[in-house]
Scaffold this active site. Sequence first.
Site, short mmCIF file in Angstrom:
data_model
loop_
_atom_site.label_atom_id
_atom_site.label_comp_id
_atom_site.label_asym_id
_atom_site.label_seq_id
_atom_site.Cartn_x
_atom_site.Cartn_y
_atom_site.Cartn_z
N PRO A 153 2.51 0.67 1.57
CA PRO A 153 0.80 0.83 1.63
C PRO A 153 1.06 0.03 1.88
O PRO A 153 -0.32 0.13 2.86
CB PRO A 153 0.45 2.81 0.88
CG PRO A 153 1.80 3.19 1.43
CD PRO A 153 3.07 2.54 0.80
N TYR A 154 0.54 -0.40 1.11
CA TYR A 154 0.33 -1.98 0.69
C TYR A 154 0.37 -2.44 1.58
O TYR A 154 -0.85 -3.39 2.52
CB TYR A 154 0.34 -2.29 -0.76
CG TYR A 154 -0.44 -3.59 -0.68
CD1 TYR A 154 -1.36 -3.89 -0.81
CD2 TYR A 154 0.63 -4.77 -1.01
CE1 TYR A 154 -2.36 -5.92 -1.02
CE2 TYR A 154 0.22 -6.04 -1.04
CZ TYR A 154 -1.45 -6.10 -0.68
OH TYR A 154 -0.99 -7.60 -1.49
N GLY A 155 1.86 -3.03 1.89
CA GLY A 155 1.91 -3.79 3.04
C GLY A 155 1.64 -3.63 5.21
O GLY A 155 0.80 -4.11 5.59
#
Length: 347
Positions: free
Chosen positions: A156-158
């Site tokens: 999700p960060y990416g």
Amino acid sequence: MADRHPGHGLPPRSRVLVTGAAGFIGSHLVDALLADGHQVVGLDLRTPDGHPPAGPAAPPARPGYTPLRSDITTDDLAPAVEGCDTVFHLAAIPGVRPSWDSFRRYAETNVVGTQRVAEACLAGAVRRLVYASSSSVYGLVGGPSREDQATAPASPYGVSKLAGEQLCHAYAARPGHPTTVVALRYFTVYGPRQRPDMAIGRLLTAAATGEPFPLYGDGSHRRDFTFVSDVVAATVAAASADLTAGGPAARSAPGGGPPRSVTVNVGGGASVPMTEVVDLVERVTGRPVRLDRLPERDGDVPATAADLTVAARVLGYRPRVGLAEGMARHARWLRRVESTAALSGTR
């Protein structure tokens, strides 16, 4: 700032905004910009007297520096960007693993916050927006990552960082938008003031204290580690980079014309397995590292490696600090911090 790269630079005594100015990379960037004589507005949620150890080494009330405590997701950003030639947008929620459990925070800051910064740049007629992205946008790759290849974030960060990139490119492509964009994909940055949860800082601390270092998987995961002074040099260069040199990594407006934005990798020049990193820490410190071997974690890709062809062409960039030298500098800084804490009784 040491290890400065020749070539690109801002116009003399430019007024610039750095979001995330109290963070690891942001604080180094502020130092470099002030050293070059620029007027810097530093925006961060953290108060000037409440910085964690990763914050700026010098007091915030410095000549040419205006600290602002502000939230990019809710506050009016017009006063921050007013009169700025360039906005360096580094403010973000970091970390691959935590992003699985608290994505709303990532979406609000990394996506909505970036949209609000881009909107403020449009309204304030900012000349150049430099966006700090991440190698996490690539996901699983089989070799050095190129800016023109497909992206497939594995966390999700990416996803949040890629969404921020796309927002910046979309704003740059709007008809009549005054702001051009350089999106920099940083590859695993390390060095003094690094967040204490990051790998090299944790390894150096583990060597010094004897506490175990959590090694996820078998240690074969490879990372392209980039020393912070190289990242800062590339970021400053991005403020005046020639977008026409970007080739396939550059984007024009829908109707054609000169490029309005470009994406550029910023890496350290070598992809190193974690087992080799552990060995290097032991050589640099002269102490063994005790490992706590754990299963692989979701979102940890097997390897990151930056193709730096576009960076050399657009930014005049090449990494100057190798991993052994950078790690030794990082270790010396940690020892100074530890010594200062012991003398002040805060350890």
